[in-house]
Design a protein around this motif. Structure first.
Motif, mmCIF file in Angstrom:
data_model
loop_
_atom_site.group_PDB
_atom_site.id
_atom_site.type_symbol
_atom_site.label_atom_id
_atom_site.label_comp_id
_atom_site.label_asym_id
_atom_site.label_seq_id
_atom_site.Cartn_x
_atom_site.Cartn_y
_atom_site.Cartn_z
ATOM 1 N N HIS A 199 10.422 8.706 -9.093
ATOM 2 C CA HIS A 199 10.541 8.172 -10.453
ATOM 3 C C HIS A 199 11.285 6.838 -10.420
ATOM 4 N N GLN A 200 10.977 6.003 -11.397
ATOM 5 C CA GLN A 200 11.621 4.678 -11.474
ATOM 6 C C GLN A 200 13.134 4.811 -11.615
ATOM 7 N N TYR A 202 15.234 4.520 -14.105
ATOM 8 C CA TYR A 202 16.011 3.613 -14.962
ATOM 9 C C TYR A 202 17.123 4.399 -15.654
ATOM 10 N N PHE A 256 11.486 -1.068 -14.274
ATOM 11 C CA PHE A 256 10.867 -0.994 -12.942
ATOM 12 C C PHE A 256 9.390 -0.612 -13.018
ATOM 13 N N GLY A 258 8.305 1.521 -15.278
ATOM 14 C CA GLY A 258 8.260 2.804 -15.996
ATOM 15 C C GLY A 258 8.162 2.678 -17.497
ATOM 16 N N THR A 295 5.725 7.897 -9.919
ATOM 17 C CA THR A 295 4.676 7.196 -9.188
ATOM 18 C C THR A 295 3.666 8.221 -8.650
ATOM 19 N N TYR A 364 5.342 1.749 -10.862
ATOM 20 C CA TYR A 364 6.688 1.605 -10.328
ATOM 21 C C TYR A 364 6.595 0.450 -9.350
ATOM 22 N N ARG A 365 7.280 -0.639 -9.617
ATOM 23 C CA ARG A 365 7.313 -1.830 -8.741
ATOM 24 C C ARG A 365 6.233 -1.823 -7.661
ATOM 25 N N PRO A 367 2.948 -1.037 -7.690
ATOM 26 C CA PRO A 367 2.320 0.292 -7.659
ATOM 27 C C PRO A 367 1.223 0.421 -6.609
ATOM 28 N N GLN A 649 15.985 1.037 -4.019
ATOM 29 C CA GLN A 649 15.031 2.022 -4.537
ATOM 30 C C GLN A 649 14.120 2.534 -3.430
ATOM 31 N N TRP A 653 13.566 6.350 -1.926
ATOM 32 C CA TRP A 653 12.214 6.912 -1.750
ATOM 33 C C TRP A 653 12.064 7.455 -0.331
ATOM 34 N N GLU A 707 8.646 -7.279 -7.186
ATOM 35 C CA GLU A 707 8.010 -6.065 -6.667
ATOM 36 C C GLU A 707 7.979 -5.975 -5.147
#
Ligand code: FAD
Lengths: 745, 287
Positions: A199-200, A202, A256, A258, A295, A364-365, A367, A649, A653, A707
């Motif tokens: 998930h982004q 935020y 991001f 989202g 994502t 999400y950044r 994608p 981020q 991940w 991104e």
């Protein structure tokens, strides 16, 4: 719009680190975010969500909720329109389900009440009769012909017959003779990878306040990355005209990507229409994780052939992405980005999207790119290990450059990959010694970047200050950068310019704040708007001096006479011109509208050192350096912030972030305790090296930078961990139990 | 929901005893308020005890320390003498949450909330800590190890609550340590944990050892065999192997989103081993 010929331009404002305009409001708590606005008579909205992964809605009984004192409106899916356009219809159905719930957390009904407590009580009084259906949450399972079908009849024509109805998208890119290429290889590695949805993350949950009258006129205040997108989605979902909705974007606490869709605004409008009062909805963190955009989750196969001296002879990738319960084309971008960093004779990528009982994917950044590039860069790293080659030299040898036919079709123009790789090679990080249980990972990253539809209006105020009006919510410091570009062009100090973000009724259409487009596209339009204003100011001055317009030039914030017949007038400053604008023809402004192209692709290279704890599977990030081509870094602090934020981020991940589903198809970790984003103490300082290879498509050479930085970390971390642990990792996240198992067998 | 601040321990006990609905005690509130907000529980009665005599005090008693049930983690961390005597207990308490949480969270709350992963519990158990319990019928002392009975449950009867926890005296050549495994470096919940408390003789030989593990069973476990494995040793490899084997044998965890049975068992042994070495060094032992 082309890069200015004056290549050696001496920037005065651009490239400096000015104070951010939103800083004081944010640190003093004054900034108004989505949840911070209220109106007289406002009601509190609350949403009832599905507890099931997949179920038919047999009936919904709202009578008890409606009867509760203080409840002013109850809505269900039938209170929203059914837009003809599939994309709008998906958004509406995602805001309030109709016949079926498609995932745990799918909205089913909503109430508006005079207090939060009553709204909460009312939600519990709604009785939904569900008929549970079999569910599927894994992408590989979803592609099997006998998998439970999430939605019927949604496949595009490109999908071959005979596949599961969950498969909605099929795409293919590449060129050259794969078979011949693999035949030339000394070593071929083929591996399969899996990555979990993330998930982004935020900080600010989605929030809005909306009002819709019986006359069909509405107002929405919300946190979003695109007020015009909210307007379009709401107009479609409510069946009203766009002109009748005015959407104001609040200050935004992270996006991001989202916040490029709508989840609650149409619901709040529908409630308001029924209740006749403004309605506020604020999502909880649990709702954010369950029902807004994670994502894609993925499963991928990568095969690469290499000669013993490191030249890639052929590469193939097969990507299976799931974008949740709706058709989704993110895999297209993954398939295009996968091999973009390489100059290849033979390359093919094939992509599939399959629907699963998960929330609708929201960008999400970059994608689609981080996962695909993770898989590719992992195999390249393993080939380097197997062949005893330096991973940076191998990247340099195979790097895409100007004139390279990219793996997805277009031929690259000026790109900064080679320069970025060389910067990484020259950096002390690359040769710093490593201790036991430590490993160094490297990855390239790529993103397309985007330009898009943009309007800017620039007003010369009578006191000589400047107001810039633009239409893109500021999620990364764009107001500062835009003010800087206006100041640069006009030749005035930065603090004379204030940039504000317009509501949808105050400025023409703007695409969302996405695709790393704002500093590029809005910046470009701002420069053009400033040039239009300059032209007008020169015209006014020509009038005063009674000379030809062409004989007036703009220099250092002043109109000056130039040329043989201009005479010797003393320069007039912008402030002087502004002060008498009423006498020379009225207010002075410039504006520019454009669908900007020439965004210019962006490359980055990340270096990561890790140490693994062989007894627990814990991973420590020891050192991390980001190298990226920014074209021109308008405000270097913000560019570095983007590079660092993307890296962090991506580290999350790679190591711990994941959507975890139980056997029952329900999300098990809808909170920041068990959905683990990195905390500050998990991270070393993220070092940054900005390269500036001007983008030919922007007057100052700017490229989007937002991104690309999330693309390389997945592989950089995985390669570092794989080398430190002595075992190749092929699944993300590399959570300690997974890593310990891989190390101990 | 009623919020009450009773004027005496007896009044509090009566109030809690007579409540027909759900009652909760408000110490730091860092569990109970979160549960309220997450709609996991809606108490009918909240009893605030922080203001009652002794609740916020740390006092020396018989060579040890009596810690009031409303003393925060931060206050314990700032108490130099307590920290010197029971560094493992204090480091367990200090691992709870963030600075914000630390300024509120209590050891008693951590114990009564009944989480098998509670960070202050294993070291309290190895310290032989004793809780003073006030009830409608008076006061009794209960070893901390006997308080948790399962996830979210404790052995306190209706109307009973803890007023203080005694960390007993110990010799100078003794110390303790606590370690937990979390996937991040802070703001997380233990996937497994271990506390070790050791007493040494003047030659550095272990004369008494207590080992407890957390998050690997429905309650924190005091692993007697693991302590036995260390007694008479200077933490040589054989003793450590005995400790690890005993810990692994005692573990009875579940597989969930935070970790597998296998992972929890393995790491509990690793943490016990590492904690033993830290406690040994703190007690002045030289391997
Ligand atoms: C952000 C955050 C991070 C956290 N991190 C951790 C962590 O790392 N490790 C960890 O173990 N915990 C953690 N917690 C949980 C919590 O902070 C601890 O369990 C804390 O010790 C609870 O103490 P408290 O005083 O706040 O308890 P409260 O919330 O006030 O009470 C907790 C429970 O104990 C009962 N209770 C309280 N005092 C008494 C008493 N004197 N007698 C009888 N019953 C009583 C209450 O009725 C309630 O049921 C975290 C919580 C948050 C919000």
């Amino acid at each position: 719009m082309a890069f200015d010929a004056q290549a050696e331009r001496n920037f005065k404002v651009v490239g400096t680190r000015v104070t951010r305009p939103d800083g004081i409001d944010k640190v003093t708590g004054k900034a108004a975010y989505g949840a911070d606005v209220s109106a007289p008579g406002m009601l509190h909205g609350r949403i009832l969500r599905s507890p099931h992964a997949h179920a038919r809605i047999v009936s919904i009984d709202t009578s008890a909720a409606k009867a509760l004192t203080g409840v002013k409106a109850v809505v269900t899916g039938t209170d929203l329109a059914q837009p003809e356009d599939e994309a709008f219809a998906d958004v509406a159905i995602n805001c309030l389900a109709r016949d079926k719930v498609l995932y745990d957390g799918h909205a089913v009904a909503a109430v508006a009440a005079t207090s939060k407590a009553i709204a909460k009580q009312a939600i519990r009084l709604i009785k939904v009769n569900y008929e549970k259906l079999p569910h599927v949450t894994d992408v590989d399972e979803a592609m099997k012909p006998d998998a439970p079908v999430v939605q019927e009849g949604r496949a595009l024509e490109t999908v071959p017959a005979g596949m599961s109805q969950n498969v909605t998208t099929h795409c293919q890119f590449g060129h050259g003779d794969l078979e011949a290429g693999f035949a030339k290889a000394d070593k071929i590695i083929e591996r399969s990878f899996k990555t979990a949805a993330t998930h982004q993350g935020y900080i600010e949950p989605q929030a809005c306040m909306a009002s819709l009258g019986s006359d069909g006129r509405g107002e929405v205040w919300c946190c979003t990355q695109g007020q015009y997108m909210v307007r379009a989605n709401c107009a479609a979902a409510l069946g009203v005209e766009e002109s009748q909705l005015r959407i104001t974007a609040s200050e935004i606490g992270g996006g991001f990507g989202g916040k490029t869709s709508t989840f609650i605004e149409p619901v709040a409008l529908a409630l308001s229409r029924k209740a006749g009062k403004p309605v506020k909805i604020v999502m909880t963190r649990d709702e954010v994780l369950k029902a807004t955009g994670p994502t894609i989750s993925t499963s991928m196969d990568i095969k690469i052939g290499m000669t013993k001296d490191g030249r890639i002879t052929a590469a193939r990738g097969e990507l299976r992405y799931s974008g949740g319960a709706y058709p989704n084309a993110t895999v297209d971008m993954g398939a295009q980005a996968a091999f973009a960093a390489y100059d290849l004779e033979a390359v093919e990528t094939v992509g599939w999207n399959a629907m699963t009982n998960r929330p609708k994917e929201i960008p999400y950044r970059a994608p689609g790119a981080p996962t695909a590039i993770y898989a590719v860069e992992s195999v390249v790293d393993e080939l380097c290990q197997e062949l005893g080659l330096d991973p940076l030299d191998v990247r340099l040898m195979n790097a895409a450059r100007k004139g390279t036919r990219s793996s997805y079709g277009p031929t690259f123009n000026e790109i900064g990959l080679v320069a970025t790789l060389e910067a990484a090679k020259a950096h002390p990080h690359y040769t710093a010694p490593l201790g036991p249980n430590q490993g160094r990972g490297l990855s390239c990253g790529f993103w397309f970047n985007f330009g898009g539809n943009t309007c800017v209006s620039l007003n010369i105020n009578d006191d000589g200050t400047i107001g810039v009006v633009e239409g893109n919510p500021d999620i990364g410091g764009s107001r500062a950068s835009i003010s800087m570009m206006a100041a640069e062009e006009l030749g005035v100090p930065y603090d004379k310019v204030r940039t504000v973000i317009a509501d949808t009724s105050s400025l023409g259409f703007n695409d969302i704040t996405d695709g790393s487009r704002v500093t590029f596209a809005v910046g470009l339009a701002t420069i053009e708007a400033a040039r239009a204003a300059i032209k007008e100011m020169c015209r006014r001055v020509a009038k005063i001096w009674d000379i030809d317009e062409e004989a007036v030039i703009w220099e250092d914030g002043c109109a000056k006479p130039a040329g043989p017949n201009a005479g010797t007038h003393p320069p007039m400053t912008l402030a002087e011109i502004a002060a008498i604008a009423g006498k020379t023809g009225g207010p002075i402004a410039g504006h520019h509208e454009v669908n900007a192209d020439g965004a210019g692709v962006s490359f980055g290279v990340h270096l990561c050192d890790t140490e693994v704890d062989r007894e627990t599977g814990a991973v420590k990030i020891l050192r991390y350096t980001v190298f990226q081509d920014a074209g021109k870094a308008v405000h270097p602090d913000y560019v570095e912030g983007q590079m660092q934020g993307g890296a962090v981020q991506g580290i999350g991940w790679a190591l711990n972030e994941e959507y975890i589903y139980g056997e029952d198809g329900r999300l098990q970790n809808a909170g920041f305790l068990d959905y683990r984003v990195p905390v500050a103490s998990d991270l070393p300082p993220i070092e940054t090296v900005i390269l500036e290879i001007p983008n030919p498509g922007h007057p100052y050479g700017v490229r989007g930078v937002g991104e690309t930085p999330i693309v390389p970390p997945l592989a950089a971390v995985s390669n570092a961990v794989s080398r430190a642990a002595g075992v190749r990792m092929t699944e993300l996240p590399m959570s300690p139990p997974r890593l310990l198992k891989a190390m101990t067998g | 929901m009623r919020y009450v601040k009773p004027q005496s321990f007896e009044a509090a006990a009566t109030l809690l005893h007579e409540e027909a609905g759900i009652a909760r005690i408000l110490a730091g509130g860092t569990d109970v308020l979160v549960q309220l907000k997450a709609e996991m529980v809606e108490p009918d009665l909240m009893v605030d005890l922080k203001h009652l005599p002794g609740m916020r005090e740390i006092v020396a008693e018989d060579g040890g320390f009596r810690v009031g049930a409303a003393v925060s983690g931060a206050e314990m961390g700032e108490h130099a003498a307590l920290k010197a005597m029971w560094p493992g207990v204090v480091e367990g308490v200090e691992l709870i949450g963030s600075s914000q949480v630390q300024s509120r969270a209590t050891m008693a709350g951590n114990l009564c909330t009944g989480s098998p992963a509670g960070d202050s519990v294993p070291a309290m158990v190895t310290a032989g800590a004793v809780a003073r319990v006030q009830g409608p019928d008076g006061v009794r002392d209960v070893p901390v190890v006997d308080i948790p009975t399962g996830p979210g449950k404790n052995s306190l009867a209706k109307g009973e609550f803890i007023t203080s926890i005694l960390l007993p005296a110990r010799p100078d050549t003794a110390s303790d340590a606590y370690l937990r495994f979390i996937p991040r470096t802070e703001m997380d919940i233990a996937v497994s944990s271990a506390a070790v408390s050791l007493e040494l003789d003047s030659d550095g030989v272990v004369t008494a050892a207590h080992v407890a593990v957390g998050a690997v069973a429905p309650t924190v476990l005091l692993v007697q065999d693991a302590g036995v494995a260390l007694v008479g040793s200077k933490l040589d490899d054989a003793a450590i192997a005995g400790l690890v084997a005993a810990v692994e044998a005692a573990c009875n965890p579940i597989t969930d989103k935070r970790g597998t049975i296998e992972f929890r068992t393995k790491t509990a042994g690793v943490l016990a081993k590492r904690a033993a070495h830290i406690a040994y060094a703190r007690a002045g032992g030289q391997a």
